[in-house]
Design a protein around this motif. Structure first.
Motif, PDB file in Angstrom:
ATOM      1  N   TRP A  95      -6.151 -20.814   8.615  1.00 51.95           N
ATOM      2  CA  TRP A  95      -4.768 -20.340   8.733  1.00 51.95           C
ATOM      3  C   TRP A  95      -3.946 -20.690   7.500  1.00 51.95           C
ATOM      4  O   TRP A  95      -3.200 -19.846   6.987  1.00 51.95           O
ATOM      5  CB  TRP A  95      -4.136 -20.945   9.984  1.00 51.95           C
ATOM      6  N   ALA A  96      -4.072 -21.894   7.000  1.00 54.97           N
ATOM      7  CA  ALA A  96      -3.229 -22.345   5.886  1.00 54.97           C
ATOM      8  C   ALA A  96      -3.612 -21.685   4.571  1.00 54.97           C
ATOM      9  O   ALA A  96      -2.744 -21.378   3.747  1.00 54.97           O
ATOM     10  CB  ALA A  96      -3.312 -23.863   5.760  1.00 54.97           C
ATOM     11  N   SER A  97      -4.906 -21.455   4.343  1.00 56.81           N
ATOM     12  CA  SER A  97      -5.319 -20.845   3.073  1.00 56.81           C
ATOM     13  C   SER A  97      -5.108 -19.336   3.076  1.00 56.81           C
ATOM     14  O   SER A  97      -4.997 -18.718   2.009  1.00 56.81           O
ATOM     15  CB  SER A  97      -6.783 -21.168   2.769  1.00 56.81           C
ATOM     16  N   LEU A  98      -5.027 -18.725   4.254  1.00 49.20           N
ATOM     17  CA  LEU A  98      -4.753 -17.290   4.332  1.00 49.20           C
ATOM     18  C   LEU A  98      -3.262 -16.980   4.255  1.00 49.20           C
ATOM     19  O   LEU A  98      -2.868 -15.907   3.782  1.00 49.20           O
ATOM     20  CB  LEU A  98      -5.311 -16.715   5.634  1.00 49.20           C
ATOM     21  N   ALA A  99      -2.419 -17.903   4.712  1.00 52.01           N
ATOM     22  CA  ALA A  99      -0.985 -17.636   4.839  1.00 52.01           C
ATOM     23  C   ALA A  99      -0.310 -17.182   3.545  1.00 52.01           C
ATOM     24  O   ALA A  99       0.581 -16.315   3.592  1.00 52.01           O
ATOM     25  CB  ALA A  99      -0.279 -18.863   5.411  1.00 52.01           C
ATOM     26  N   PRO A 100      -0.676 -17.717   2.355  1.00 55.68           N
ATOM     27  CA  PRO A 100       0.020 -17.281   1.135  1.00 55.68           C
ATOM     28  C   PRO A 100      -0.323 -15.860   0.687  1.00 55.68           C
ATOM     29  O   PRO A 100       0.308 -15.338  -0.221  1.00 55.68           O
ATOM     30  CB  PRO A 100      -0.431 -18.304   0.084  1.00 55.68           C
ATOM     31  N   PHE A 101      -1.339 -15.251   1.304  1.00 58.28           N
ATOM     32  CA  PHE A 101      -1.725 -13.895   0.934  1.00 58.28           C
ATOM     33  C   PHE A 101      -1.139 -12.932   1.963  1.00 58.28           C
ATOM     34  O   PHE A 101      -1.477 -12.973   3.136  1.00 58.28           O
ATOM     35  CB  PHE A 101      -3.245 -13.774   0.882  1.00 58.28           C
ATOM     36  N   THR A 102      -0.240 -12.072   1.500  1.00 57.90           N
ATOM     37  CA  THR A 102       0.501 -11.200   2.411  1.00 57.90           C
ATOM     38  C   THR A 102       0.301  -9.738   2.023  1.00 57.90           C
ATOM     39  O   THR A 102      -0.104  -9.426   0.899  1.00 57.90           O
ATOM     40  CB  THR A 102       2.002 -11.536   2.387  1.00 57.90           C
ATOM     41  N   ILE A 103       0.597  -8.851   2.965  1.00 58.27           N
ATOM     42  CA  ILE A 103       0.527  -7.422   2.668  1.00 58.27           C
ATOM     43  C   ILE A 103       1.746  -6.727   3.261  1.00 58.27           C
ATOM     44  O   ILE A 103       2.412  -7.249   4.155  1.00 58.27           O
ATOM     45  CB  ILE A 103      -0.756  -6.767   3.217  1.00 58.27           C
ATOM     46  N   SER A 104       2.024  -5.541   2.744  1.00 56.27           N
ATOM     47  CA  SER A 104       3.092  -4.701   3.277  1.00 56.27           C
ATOM     48  C   SER A 104       2.660  -3.252   3.105  1.00 56.27           C
ATOM     49  O   SER A 104       1.901  -2.925   2.201  1.00 56.27           O
ATOM     50  CB  SER A 104       4.416  -4.964   2.543  1.00 56.27           C
ATOM     51  N   SER A 105       3.154  -2.400   3.993  1.00 58.32           N
ATOM     52  CA  SER A 105       2.752  -0.998   3.910  1.00 58.32           C
ATOM     53  C   SER A 105       3.601  -0.149   4.831  1.00 58.32           C
ATOM     54  O   SER A 105       3.886  -0.547   5.964  1.00 58.32           O
ATOM     55  CB  SER A 105       1.280  -0.844   4.307  1.00 58.32           C
ATOM     56  N   PRO A 106       3.998   1.046   4.364  1.00 61.26           N
ATOM     57  CA  PRO A 106       4.560   2.020   5.308  1.00 61.26           C
ATOM     58  C   PRO A 106       3.413   2.562   6.163  1.00 61.26           C
ATOM     59  O   PRO A 106       2.241   2.219   5.955  1.00 61.26           O
ATOM     60  CB  PRO A 106       5.129   3.100   4.384  1.00 61.26           C
ATOM     61  N   VAL A 107       3.729   3.395   7.134  1.00 64.70           N
ATOM     62  CA  VAL A 107       2.685   4.033   7.935  1.00 64.70           C
ATOM     63  C   VAL A 107       1.881   4.967   7.036  1.00 64.70           C
ATOM     64  O   VAL A 107       2.437   5.840   6.364  1.00 64.70           O
ATOM     65  CB  VAL A 107       3.295   4.806   9.118  1.00 64.70           C
ATOM     66  N   ASN A 108       0.587   4.770   6.982  1.00 64.88           N
ATOM     67  CA  ASN A 108      -0.314   5.624   6.222  1.00 64.88           C
ATOM     68  C   ASN A 108      -1.732   5.411   6.743  1.00 64.88           C
ATOM     69  O   ASN A 108      -1.916   4.783   7.785  1.00 64.88           O
ATOM     70  CB  ASN A 108      -0.211   5.350   4.704  1.00 64.88           C
ATOM     71  N   ILE A 109      -2.719   5.897   6.031  1.00 68.02           N
ATOM     72  CA  ILE A 109      -4.087   5.813   6.540  1.00 68.02           C
ATOM     73  C   ILE A 109      -4.594   4.372   6.597  1.00 68.02           C
ATOM     74  O   ILE A 109      -5.526   4.064   7.351  1.00 68.02           O
ATOM     75  CB  ILE A 109      -5.034   6.710   5.713  1.00 68.02           C
ATOM     76  N   LEU A 110      -3.971   3.471   5.837  1.00 65.76           N
ATOM     77  CA  LEU A 110      -4.323   2.053   5.891  1.00 65.76           C
ATOM     78  C   LEU A 110      -3.403   1.253   6.812  1.00 65.76           C
ATOM     79  O   LEU A 110      -3.559   0.042   6.951  1.00 65.76           O
ATOM     80  CB  LEU A 110      -4.290   1.438   4.486  1.00 65.76           C
ATOM     81  N   PHE A 123       0.807  -1.215   0.000  1.00 64.95           N
ATOM     82  CA  PHE A 123       0.000   0.000   0.000  1.00 64.95           C
ATOM     83  C   PHE A 123       0.843   1.269   0.000  1.00 64.95           C
ATOM     84  O   PHE A 123       0.374   2.333   0.411  1.00 64.95           O
ATOM     85  CB  PHE A 123      -0.949  -0.020   1.205  1.00 64.95           C
ATOM     86  N   THR A 124       2.085   1.167  -0.481  1.00 63.42           N
ATOM     87  CA  THR A 124       2.920   2.352  -0.640  1.00 63.42           C
ATOM     88  C   THR A 124       2.252   3.315  -1.615  1.00 63.42           C
ATOM     89  O   THR A 124       1.755   2.906  -2.670  1.00 63.42           O
ATOM     90  CB  THR A 124       4.312   1.956  -1.165  1.00 63.42           C
ATOM     91  N   GLY A 125       2.246   4.592  -1.280  1.00 64.26           N
ATOM     92  CA  GLY A 125       1.598   5.597  -2.116  1.00 64.26           C
ATOM     93  C   GLY A 125       0.244   6.026  -1.596  1.00 64.26           C
ATOM     94  O   GLY A 125      -0.328   7.014  -2.080  1.00 64.26           O
ATOM     95  N   THR A 126      -0.281   5.308  -0.614  1.00 67.70           N
ATOM     96  CA  THR A 126      -1.526   5.701   0.033  1.00 67.70           C
ATOM     97  C   THR A 126      -1.290   6.929   0.908  1.00 67.70           C
ATOM     98  O   THR A 126      -0.209   7.096   1.479  1.00 67.70           O
ATOM     99  CB  THR A 126      -2.060   4.528   0.883  1.00 67.70           C
ATOM    100  N   ASP A 127      -2.298   7.777   1.030  1.00 70.11           N
ATOM    101  CA  ASP A 127      -2.152   9.022   1.801  1.00 70.11           C
ATOM    102  C   ASP A 127      -1.814   8.755   3.269  1.00 70.11           C
ATOM    103  O   ASP A 127      -2.122   7.693   3.819  1.00 70.11           O
ATOM    104  CB  ASP A 127      -3.434   9.845   1.712  1.00 70.11           C
ATOM    105  N   ALA A 128      -1.241   9.751   3.890  1.00 69.22           N
ATOM    106  CA  ALA A 128      -0.815   9.675   5.296  1.00 69.22           C
ATOM    107  C   ALA A 128      -2.025   9.537   6.219  1.00 69.22           C
ATOM    108  O   ALA A 128      -3.164   9.818   5.829  1.00 69.22           O
ATOM    109  CB  ALA A 128      -0.019  10.922   5.652  1.00 69.22           C
TER     110      ALA A 128
END
Length: 540
Positions: free
Chosen positions: A304-319, A266-271
């Protein structure tokens, strides 16, 4: 026992486990005090292994609750500690960063013991009508203003309820009977799950859930990885502009396939905002994973096992807002995350993704009181309302449907019963679905008036008033929403506002975007839209 016989036996046990968590959820649905839980199903329930990994969830419930709860149990296990867990315990929190994203959601976790052996956990979550503070709205500047905070702690130990906590709750909320009643309903929900699980294990002759858990995780993980392997390799970016509080907010996501995983960044999302519209990352992840699973692995059980392959990353922002950011309305942008992610997936899988929809629920919290010092009833009323879904490849969008949250419609009669208001109108909104080969779903028109001699303040939690849902593949955008009084006074999309005695609040909910070139919509489909009142002569 042959391998085939073992697989059949484990599959039967899996089906029994699903029935256990469904009964767990139904207990909460039938005993809850709040209409948002009892009528709309704003809840979740699930069973977890001793390590805190989700084995199964109830079908009844919302992705925001289920998928955050999948992580929350791990926090409970770590903070309570296994040495301090006993039969009859129930643990509780509404910590937005360790629970489900804001203070109004109460999460309860109960260890399940068979004799002296811990065999798993049951967890459930529900939205309560009030947690004190400023009330359910976006006007707070920090989480400390938004209500009472309950750290991970024991609601009951060895079956004995923490009465000090109950007294604290009663002293801090506006509707103590409803709130405390819901706490007991949540605890009862887990207790029913525990009793049904132990009965199942004794009937089948199980001492632990280890073998069943391994079977569930192995099968679902393998199936999920097969689906991910079939995806194109690459990265795709989408941007979505929302109304925000007092200025537009831009959300941005980049979806990338990475070997055995799919990541959303979610890089690029507003602060972060100074208003209570921020989202803890646990809630953002819940809806990002839900969007990916809807497209990539919709028929694979959520665990747990079916969710594990879906990952997210983000700097600090509104999300990815950090404590002590105000987060009361975290659902508004959290519910926009699926459209944001699906827009990226549409580039990877052209012709397979629905258009944008209303997204966020149009929740309204009303604080009703007698007008002008008259005698009368006071009440806190929470009402969930849904706009239209986006059109799908091959099908029109669903009208007045809560996607992505999945909560049910709240009957007018049940809402009016909770306090002195009159709902004069609640009907589909003609011409609100975006035109296209497949038409977007319709929003609603709702009119609410204080009962005679009353007035109310209300918390607006609306979006897509200034930025309507976009169509896809040539489809047109859906109609934007609006909020006003019946005298034409325009109201803000978010924040606490006033409806005086004798006036009506008029809400026009947004419609979903259309899909495909409108010139390709069949004449019989247009005639049907006209005859059913979905469109008027001016849109024919």
């Amino acid at each position: 026992m042959s391998d085939r016989t073992r697989e059949i036996r484990l599959q039967v046990m899996w089906n029994r486990l699903i029935s256990v968590v469904e009964e767990q959820a139904m207990t909460l649905l039938r005993t809850a005090f709040s209409t948002s839980v009892r009528e709309a199903g704003d809840l979740s329930a699930g069973v977890f292994d001793p390590e805190g990994r989700m084995l199964a969830q109830a079908v009844t419930g919302t992705p925001g609750h289920v998928n955050t709860m999948a992580e929350a149990v791990l926090h409970f296990a770590r903070e309570i500690g296994y040495d301090d867990m006993y039969p009859g315990d129930t643990y509780v929190t509404n910590d937005p960063w360790k629970g489900t994203g804001h203070l109004h959601d109460i999460t309860m976790v109960s260890p399940s013991f068979k004799g002296d052996r811990l065999v798993g956990f049951f967890a459930c979550t529900a939205h309560v009508v009030d947690v004190g503070g400023r009330g359910f709205g976006a006007d707070a500047k920090t989480v400390y203003e938004e209500g009472i905070q309950i750290p991970i702690m024991k609601f009951a130990e060895r079956g004995v309820v923490n009465k000090d906590l109950v007294r604290m709750l009663r002293a801090n909320v506006r509707e103590p009977n409803q709130v405390v009643g819901d706490f007991y309903s949540l605890a009862a929900c887990n207790d029913v799950g525990h009793r049904r699980l132990i009965a199942m294990m004794e009937e089948i002759g199980l001492e632990t859930l280890d073998e069943l858990g391994a079977f569930i995780f192995e099968r679902t993980r393998a199936a999920t990885l097969d689906r991910i392997a079939a995806l194109p390799r690459g990265a795709w970016t989408n941007t979505l502009v929302t109304d925000g509080y007092d200025q537009p907010v831009t959300l941005k996501a980049t979806l990338e396939t990475r070997g055995d995983t799919v990541n959303v960044d979610f890089t690029g999302t507003d602060a972060p905002s100074r208003w209570g519209i921020n989202v803890p990352i646990i809630y953002t992840k819940a809806y990002a994973c839900y969007a990916m699973k809807c497209v990539i692995a919709p028929d694979i059980p959520n665990n747990w096992a079916s969710l594990a392959p879906f990952t997210i990353s983000s700097p600090v922002n509104i999300l990815n807002a950090e404590r002590p950011a105000p987060v009361s309305l975290r659902h508004v942008f959290g519910h926009m995350v699926p459209d944001l992610v699906l827009g990226a997936l549409a580039q990877a899988l052209p012709g397979k993704i629905l258009a944008e929809g209303a997204g966020a629920l149009w929740n309204i919290h009303m604080s009703v009181r007698p007008a002008g010092g008259q005698a009368g009833r006071q009440a806190e009323i929470l009402m969930f309302n849904s706009g239209g879904m986006g059109a799908r490849p091959g099908l029109d969008g669903l009208s007045a449907t809560a996607f992505p949250s999945g909560v049910m419609t709240m009957p007018i009669e049940a809402t009016e019963h909770t306090g002195p208001i009159v709902i004069w109108r609640k009907e589909l909104r003609p011409d609100s679905g975006g035109d296209g080969e497949f038409r977007g779903g319709l929003g609603q028109v709702i009119e609410i008036e204080p009962a005679p001699g009353h007035e109310f303040d209300f918390s607006a939690m609306f979006d897509r008033i200034h930025h309507p849902a976009r169509g896809r593949d040539g489809g047109q955008e859906g109609a934007a929403g609006s909020a006003s009084l019946d005298d034409g006074t325009v109201l803000k999309p978010k924040g606490w506002q006033h409806v005086p005695a004798g006036r009506r609040l008029v809400l026009e909910l947004p419609g979903g975007g259309g899909y495909g070139d409108p010139a390709r919509r069949p004449a019989e489909a247009r005639a049907g839209d006209l005859s059913k009142g979905y469109v008027t002569e001016r849109r024919k």
